[in-house]
Design a protein around this motif. Sequence first.
Motif, mmCIF file in Angstrom:
data_model
loop_
_atom_site.group_PDB
_atom_site.id
_atom_site.type_symbol
_atom_site.label_atom_id
_atom_site.label_comp_id
_atom_site.label_asym_id
_atom_site.label_seq_id
_atom_site.Cartn_x
_atom_site.Cartn_y
_atom_site.Cartn_z
ATOM 1 N N LYS A 1 1.626 -0.322 5.655
ATOM 2 C CA LYS A 1 2.605 0.699 5.315
ATOM 3 C C LYS A 1 3.919 0.063 4.880
ATOM 4 N N SER A 2 4.527 0.654 3.866
ATOM 5 C CA SER A 2 5.796 0.155 3.341
ATOM 6 C C SER A 2 6.968 0.743 4.116
ATOM 7 N N VAL A 3 8.098 0.069 4.005
ATOM 8 C CA VAL A 3 9.320 0.555 4.659
ATOM 9 C C VAL A 3 9.874 1.730 3.865
ATOM 10 N N PRO A 4 10.152 2.868 4.517
ATOM 11 C CA PRO A 4 10.679 4.037 3.797
ATOM 12 C C PRO A 4 12.037 3.751 3.159
ATOM 13 N N ASN A 5 12.269 4.413 2.041
ATOM 14 C CA ASN A 5 13.547 4.304 1.347
ATOM 15 C C ASN A 5 14.589 5.158 2.080
#
Length: 431
Positions: A381-385
């Motif tokens: 999972k990517s880091v949220p903006n």
Amino acid sequence: MVGKAWSSHALMGSGASGGGGRATRALRLLLLLVLALAAVEYLFGSILDASPLKTYLYTPTYNATQPTLRSNEKALSQKPNKSPTAIPQPVFDAKNQTQNNTLIINAIITKNETELKINTTQYNMTVTQKSPSSTSLLIAKIVEGLKNLVTTEGAVKKQDSALPLCDVSPPDLGPIQVNKTDLELDWVEKRYPEVQWGGHYVPPNCTANHKVAIIVPYRDRQQHLAVFLNHMHPFLMKQQIEYGIFIIEQEGNKDFNRAKLMNVGFIESQRLEAGGWMCFIFHDIDLLPLDTRNMYTCPKQPRHMSASIDKLNFKLPYEDIFGGVSALTLEQFINVNGFSNKYWGWGGEDDDMFYRLKKMNYYISRYKMSIARYAMLDHKKSVPNPKRYQLLSQTSKTYQQDGLSTLEYELVQVVQYHLYTHVVANIDERS
């Protein structure tokens, strides 16, 4: 004697004058021929592509409003007949240039009352290089597919062909299995010899009703690429559509910008395909469709394709979602000014597109949940903006000044592989 001498000189002068007149007329005729050929090239396309005259007719103009391509570029319309094991063909590669060359693209999309097109006086593709070794490519050839738009189902006009039109609903469509096992790309490429160079497929026994570009934003997902291609090609071929797969990779270490990459994919796929594409499927690489009745075509309204995902328990997270896999016609995409370029990091860009569509009085269409089913590949999972909600609050006011109209990127490399076209771009904001 004097009279005879004068007469002789007069005759010689008359002959020289006649010869000079004939030479002048010949030069005029040659000039008219050159101008006529240039006019034909401008109006009808690539007659001069293989001609040495092109070198003289189209002198490279740098920092101008014409796209400038390097001399080692190869037009995608000239697809070689090759086996899947042949060496990949670079269409453009800034890394292999002897000078410090960059292809900076700034696309400004405009529209008038009768058609949508890229304004040829504002679409700037500028090459920075010291040596005038390139040749110019007319902008009309890039945006050929943006004129005479058709926006509904059955968007591809019937070509001059003895083949009948393909079925609108091809036979034997339904649920399919998915193979999530890691695969070797070389092995996958050998499985689909019917796919043309660059990941382009045309049905062999009928004329396709749809011409579709599959745009896949990409970075650091090599393990997913072979699985994606192995699943998507047989899926799409079964639907009897003409399609091309474009993998759009972000260069550099800056946060991933999915939306801006999809804008790049839109521009580059149109630029590279003779006649352009009429339908665009924007597709995450980790989503695989599970039912061939989920047609990869563009209806009258924008379609959210991936409504039912296994890792979300096959339920729609919220009604306004437009992420994952979505379908837009060329006209719809231009009307909303494409995606925003401002979403760095995970999240928000798909909701931003929903607001754009709503602002232009479109509504989201979907297949029923039993058809719009997808399997999701495992991924980190990517880091949220953290800025996504602030950006979303401004969309309705800023969308006309943020998108295709302000898109700028450096084209690093374009390579045709057997099953896809690989576009590498530096999309970092330029100071």
